[in-house]
Scaffold this motif. Structure first.
Motif, PDB file in Angstrom:
ATOM      1  N   VAL A   6       0.929  -1.523   0.033  1.00 33.41           N
ATOM      2  CA  VAL A   6      -0.044  -0.027   0.036  1.00 33.41           C
ATOM      3  C   VAL A   6       0.775   1.320  -0.060  1.00 33.41           C
ATOM      4  N   GLU A   7       1.020   1.916  -1.311  1.00 32.48           N
ATOM      5  CA  GLU A   7       2.088   2.704  -1.486  1.00 32.48           C
ATOM      6  C   GLU A   7       1.788   3.703  -2.511  1.00 32.48           C
ATOM      7  N   ASP A   8       1.661   5.181  -2.335  1.00 37.54           N
ATOM      8  CA  ASP A   8       1.108   6.029  -3.257  1.00 37.54           C
ATOM      9  C   ASP A   8       2.277   6.629  -4.032  1.00 37.54           C
ATOM     10  N   ASP A   9       3.599   6.505  -3.498  1.00 39.56           N
ATOM     11  CA  ASP A   9       4.856   6.844  -4.171  1.00 39.56           C
ATOM     12  C   ASP A   9       5.168   5.917  -5.432  1.00 39.56           C
ATOM     13  N   VAL A  47       2.444  -1.113   4.325  1.00 36.98           N
ATOM     14  CA  VAL A  47       1.655   0.065   4.215  1.00 36.98           C
ATOM     15  C   VAL A  47       2.422   1.185   4.579  1.00 36.98           C
ATOM     16  N   ASP A  48       2.505   2.319   3.936  1.00 37.43           N
ATOM     17  CA  ASP A  48       3.011   3.508   3.907  1.00 37.43           C
ATOM     18  C   ASP A  48       2.134   4.308   4.868  1.00 37.43           C
ATOM     19  N   LEU A  49       2.497   5.250   5.641  1.00 42.17           N
ATOM     20  CA  LEU A  49       1.672   5.887   6.502  1.00 42.17           C
ATOM     21  C   LEU A  49       0.934   7.058   5.799  1.00 42.17           C
ATOM     22  N   GLY A  50       1.648   7.798   4.878  1.00 40.64           N
ATOM     23  CA  GLY A  50       1.110   8.908   4.037  1.00 40.64           C
ATOM     24  C   GLY A  50       0.436   8.442   2.837  1.00 40.64           C
ATOM     25  N   LEU A  51      -0.826   8.270   2.831  1.00 37.69           N
ATOM     26  CA  LEU A  51      -1.430   7.683   1.819  1.00 37.69           C
ATOM     27  C   LEU A  51      -2.575   8.952   1.534  1.00 37.69           C
TER      28      LEU A  51
HETATM   29 CA    CA Z   1       3.228   8.319   0.729  1.00 38.26          CA
END
Ligand code: CA
Length: 218
Positions: A6-9, A47-51
């Protein structure tokens, strides 16, 4: 082994997906918290924290409420509070960015070993002829234990993490000898030839000219 990332980058997600894929992990990548909560069953979650849509800590909470799937938080946040909160709400470990793929894999293995020893033990059987007992650091070929030095064992165990994958000399030196190695790597060749001798025709350590080595099951 299935991993939900789970990562938006995008660059980070792509390099992790590629890196974990090389080690035999099957990565499903989602960019949002909502995507994570909709995903199917998996063996481990990164899981990334900044989503973009929700806080990664809430994703952890929600996932933890549903199952005991191992969760590792990956984050660029330097805030120690996040680390503590992440672990308190049920994440199993925490990796700070920037990180290397090997570091993430080491954490994943440690977490899996803790939560499901059986899953890790099942990786012990490398082929019908070769069994690597990782907890016991022993290797059996055709049912008989072979005697390896600690470094020979480490080298075999490392290459065996991803049979058929090519590892560069630098990767091997860094992982097995625990050093950033810029000098000659003759010690590696010495250990490879010892392994070849001891393993016989059960497994072959192939030289990939100009690159490094790979383990090929026979
Ligand atoms: Ca992020």
């Amino acid at each position: 082994m299935r991993v939900l990332l789970v990562e938006d980058d995008e660059p980070i997600a792509e390099s992790l997906t590629r890196g974990l894929g090389r080690y035999g992990f099957d990565v499903e990548w989602v960019r949002t918290g909502a995507g994570a909560l909709e995903a199917g069953p998996t063996d481990l979650v990164l899981v990334d924290l900044g989503l973009p849509d929700m806080d990664g800590l809430d994703v952890c909470l929600e996932l933890r409420a549903r199952s005991d799937v191992p969760i590792i938080v990956i984050s660029a946040r330097a805030d120690e509070t996040d680390r503590v909160v992440g672990l308190e709400i049920g994440a199993d470990d925490y990796v700070s960015k920037p990180f290397g793929v090997r570091e993430v894999i080491a954490r994943m293995r440690a977490v899996l070993r803790r939560v499901r020893p059986a899953a890790v033990q099942s990786e012990a059987k490398l082929s019908s002829r070769v069994v690597i007992d990782r907890p016991g650091r022993r290797v059996h070929v055709d049912g008989a234990e072979i005697s390896l030095t600690p470094k020979e064992y480490d080298l075999l165990a490392f290459l065996a993490e991803a049979p058929e994958a090519v590892f560069t000399r630098e990767q091997i030196m860094e992982a097995v000898w625990d050093a950033n190695w810029f000098g000659p790597t003759k010690t590696l060749d010495v250990h490879v030839s010892a392994l070849r001798q001891k393993l016989g025709d059960a497994v072959s350590v192939e030289t990939v000219r100009g690159v490094g080595f790979r383990l090929v099951l026979t």
